[in-house]
Design a protein around this motif. Structure first.
Motif, short mmCIF file in Angstrom:
data_model
loop_
_atom_site.label_atom_id
_atom_site.label_comp_id
_atom_site.label_asym_id
_atom_site.label_seq_id
_atom_site.Cartn_x
_atom_site.Cartn_y
_atom_site.Cartn_z
N ARG A 34 0.82 -1.23 0.00
CA ARG A 34 0.00 0.00 0.00
C ARG A 34 0.85 1.27 0.00
N MET A 35 2.19 1.10 0.05
CA MET A 35 3.10 2.24 0.17
C MET A 35 2.64 3.14 1.33
N ASP A 36 2.41 2.50 2.48
CA ASP A 36 1.95 3.18 3.68
C ASP A 36 3.16 3.81 4.38
N TRP A 37 3.42 5.09 4.09
CA TRP A 37 4.63 5.75 4.59
C TRP A 37 4.65 5.82 6.11
N SER A 38 3.49 6.03 6.71
CA SER A 38 3.44 6.09 8.17
C SER A 38 3.90 4.77 8.78
N ALA A 39 3.39 3.66 8.26
CA ALA A 39 3.78 2.35 8.78
C ALA A 39 5.24 2.05 8.47
N LEU A 40 5.71 2.45 7.29
CA LEU A 40 7.08 2.15 6.89
C LEU A 40 8.10 2.87 7.77
N TRP A 41 7.76 4.08 8.21
CA TRP A 41 8.71 4.89 8.97
C TRP A 41 8.44 4.90 10.48
N ARG A 42 7.27 4.44 10.88
CA ARG A 42 6.96 4.46 12.31
C ARG A 42 6.83 3.06 12.90
N ARG A 43 7.29 2.07 12.14
CA ARG A 43 7.28 0.70 12.63
C ARG A 43 8.62 0.04 12.32
N GLY A 44 8.94 -0.99 13.07
CA GLY A 44 10.19 -1.70 12.88
C GLY A 44 10.19 -2.52 11.61
N TYR A 45 11.38 -2.96 11.23
CA TYR A 45 11.57 -3.72 9.98
C TYR A 45 10.73 -4.99 9.97
N TRP A 46 10.63 -5.68 11.12
CA TRP A 46 9.88 -6.93 11.23
C TRP A 46 8.56 -6.75 11.98
N SER A 47 8.12 -5.52 12.18
CA SER A 47 6.99 -5.29 13.09
C SER A 47 5.68 -5.87 12.57
N HIS A 48 5.57 -6.13 11.26
CA HIS A 48 4.33 -6.73 10.74
C HIS A 48 4.29 -8.23 10.99
N VAL A 49 5.44 -8.79 11.42
CA VAL A 49 5.52 -10.23 11.69
C VAL A 49 5.73 -10.49 13.17
N THR A 50 6.70 -9.81 13.75
CA THR A 50 7.00 -10.02 15.16
C THR A 50 7.53 -8.72 15.77
N GLY A 51 7.31 -8.53 17.04
CA GLY A 51 7.73 -7.29 17.70
C GLY A 51 9.08 -7.43 18.37
N GLY A 52 9.70 -6.28 18.66
CA GLY A 52 10.91 -6.27 19.45
C GLY A 52 12.15 -6.79 18.80
N GLY A 53 12.23 -6.78 17.49
CA GLY A 53 13.40 -7.34 16.81
C GLY A 53 14.63 -6.49 16.88
N GLY A 54 14.47 -5.20 17.21
CA GLY A 54 15.61 -4.31 17.28
C GLY A 54 16.09 -3.82 15.92
#
Length: 623
Positions: free
Chosen positions: A36-56
């Motif tokens: 969706r080219m969701d810029w908010s999600a891309l820049w305000r979430r972690g690299y793996w945040s759509h799969v798992t949290g806390g990856g660093g």
């Protein structure tokens, strides 16, 4: 320069036929924010945040490039591979150009850049699309270095270039975390090149504060995304957590022998290095002694040649600086070793080899001839291994077939290959998963995949018992989303429902939904449990969510409509099918269901004695 760029391109041309492999799938193919080219999600979430949290991991610029490319060529991987090739070629050009800016001999700079262009250890970074993080980080690092050199004259113009350099540095760390050390490498380069002699180290060093300033927005956004400076232990095993600094030094000295082999020989290669392949006890066994000996030799070399050959010292310093973040010495991370992490540090290796070659050539006589033959052979060897290695990354099956073949004691290869084969070859998949458990009886992921296979084969009781034992090991305070743990709760809920324990099934379905609310597997499995328990609205909400998150729109809308047909809610089913056909107009399954629904709606208008009973369909068995 043209020849070097051409060489970098040619050795990776056969990656253009590769598909999405390994981490490409969750990061690009199954990432709604990228689609969706969701810029908010891309820049305000972690690299793996759509799969798992806390990856660093926080790499918004890297995933932003994937989002832009997804609009250009969608799920056609050749375009992504081409961009990786071009970035690698640009990095080869940066290396040659920057060495020449420091007045390094043309032959030495050319050989170093050529070795870097074809080095086999780079195949993971270039042939695997998500290796883009390393490529992009080094590309912006080169831009940072160039802009800093442009600003040497000082004054307002010089400060303008320093700001450009700082912005390029910010782009580099937005691409990959380990690029945070680049200013230290730049400082070492400028110092060893004698740039500080005229004004003194203190006065020359204070302009470097611009790099600290740009880290303020970086850490602010990283914190906003919920990513700290460490990986959370709960999401996976961090091998050296709890170890003292000295213990980590001893253990990683042994692991370091593999680093040195990879950057000097470049063979054999493997996609994943298991902790089982290394001795994690802080004892002075032979690998540790060899690792310390090589490290001490490098440090001694750096000190001995600091004045006579400062490029030697720079290469050694660059090696330790750029490897520091992923070394597990400064900070324990989730793996001991990955070949992609050596992309930037390998610059040090090709520099040292090229310097040694230059000395050999200058010595003349037989040594000169031997050096020329040796370097030609090394370039050919590197090129052949790289070209031969690239097809291993064709897809997830080929890469882990390769891993099983080259590292038969690595359980991760058997586990991931078994998971990939579950739908196409379940018999072999089970054999592979069981082999992974034989190598590592406490490995959790194969147990979850075996339970999923049990469910597919109708062994609900076996799956239930296996998942109960697995979930008994769940750590507290899991970050959200919880990755595999949420999927295992969803599978356990399904197994419980099939064996008649609906109350407990509902409890675990709710846990799974809470832990990973947008996971396809969680949505599919829990929705069926809610449906079986009579919680119709919750189930339908789940199937509706699948139409939003599942990239296979035909399957998602077909499943949703099938449930509505089972419930004899034909008007709603028709609306869902029409909506699906707008996205997938050539879907035969959707058209067949639409025809059936319209027949049922027509029959509803007839007298009750002429109506026929609905023909129930069966849901797809996997999300």
């Amino acid at each position: 320069m043209v020849l070097l760029i051409s060489l970098a391109v040619v050795v990776y041309l056969n990656t253009l036929g590769n598909a999405f492999a390994y981490d490409d799938v969750p990061i690009i193919v199954n990432n709604p924010s990228v689609h969706r080219m969701d810029w908010s999600a891309l820049w305000r979430r972690g690299y793996w945040s759509h799969v798992t949290g806390g990856g660093g991991n926080y790499r918004p610029l890297t995933v932003s490039t994937f989002a832009v490319e997804y609009q250009l060529w969608g799920e056609r991987p050749a375009g992504y591979h081409l961009v990786n090739i071009l970035l690698h070629a640009a990095n080869v050009a940066w290396l040659f150009y920057l060495l020449r800016r420091y007045r390094v001999a043309a032959g030495l700079a050319s050989l170093a850049a050529a070795l870097f262009a074809v080095h086999p250890v780079h195949t993971e970074a270039v042939a695997n699309i998500v290796g883009r993080a390393e490529l992009l980080g080094m590309f912006f690092g080169g831009l940072m270095w160039w802009a800093w050199l442009q600003g040497r004259e000082g004054g307002l113009k010089g400060w303008g270039w320093r700001v450009v350099s700082a912005v390029a540095y910010l782009a580099a760390v937005f691409s990959k975390e380990n690029m945070i050390v680049l200013p230290a490498a730049l400082f070492a380069g400028e110092w060893l090149a004698g740039r500080f002699r005229r004004v003194g180290v203190r006065q020359a060093a204070w302009p470097f504060i611009v790099f600290l300033v740009v880290l303020i927005p970086y850490f602010w956004l990283r914190t906003l995304a919920g990513e700290g400076v460490e990986q959370q232990v709960e999401i996976g095993h961090v091998p050296l957590t709890g170890r003292s600094l000295w213990e980590r030094c001893i253990i990683m000295a042994g692991v370091g022998v593999t680093w040195y082999r990879l950057v000097l020989i470049g063979y054999p290669l493997q996609a994943f290095y298991s902790i089982r392949e290394f001795d994690l006890t802080p004892n002075l066994q032979w690998r540790v002694i060899v690792g310390f000996a090589i490290t001490a030799s490098l440090l001694g070399l750096a000190l001995a040649y600091r004045r006579r050959a400062p490029l030697v010292t720079f290469a050694v310093v660059f090696w330790f600086i750029t490897l520091s973040v992923t070394s597990n010495v400064v900070l324990p991370i989730g793996a001991l070793l990955a070949e992609r992490w050596l992309y930037l540090p390998s610059v040090a290796a090709v520099l040292l080899v090229s310097i040694a070659a230059l000395w050999g050539v200058r010595a003349g006589g037989a040594l000169r001839l031997g050096t020329l033959v040796g370097m030609t052979s090394l370039l050919v060897f590197y090129s052949v291994v790289t070209v031969w290695r690239n097809p291993d990354w064709r897809n997830s099956v080929t890469i882990f077939e390769s891993l099983v073949a080259t590292a038969p004691n690595n359980p991760s290869g058997y586990m991931i290959l078994g998971h990939e084969l579950m739908t196409i070859d379940p018999v072999r998949a089970r054999q592979l998963l069981e082999a992974a458990l034989e190598l590592d009886p406490v490995f959790l992921s194969p147990q979850g995949s075996l339970a999923e296979l049990d469910l597919r084969e109708g062994k609900a009781t076996v799956a239930r018992d296996r998942l109960a034992q697995l979930l008994a090991q769940e750590p507290p305070n899991l970050p959200t989303p919880a990755g595999e743990w949420a999927e295992w709760h969803a599978l356990y809920a399904k197994a419980l429902a099939l064996t008649g324990d609906l109350p407990l099934a509902l409890e675990h379905a709710r846990i799974a939904s809470r832990q990973s609310p947008t996971s396809l597997k969680v949505l599919f499995e829990t929705s069926q449990v809610f449906l079986q328990a009579g919680q119709i609205d919750v189930a339908l909400a789940g199937f509706r969510q699948l139409t939003l998150h599942d990239r296979d729109h035909g399957r998602a809308y077909s499943n949703f409509a099938t449930v509505l047909i089972e419930l004899e809610r034909y008007a709603e089913a028709e609306a869902v099918l029409l909506e699906g056909l707008q996205l997938v107009p050539d879907s035969e399954a959707l058209r067949a269901r639409l025809e059936f629904v319209r027949q049922r709606r027509a029959q509803e208008k007839l007298p009750s004695t002429t109506r026929s009973s609905p023909k129930h369909s069966v849901l797809n068995t996997s999300p």
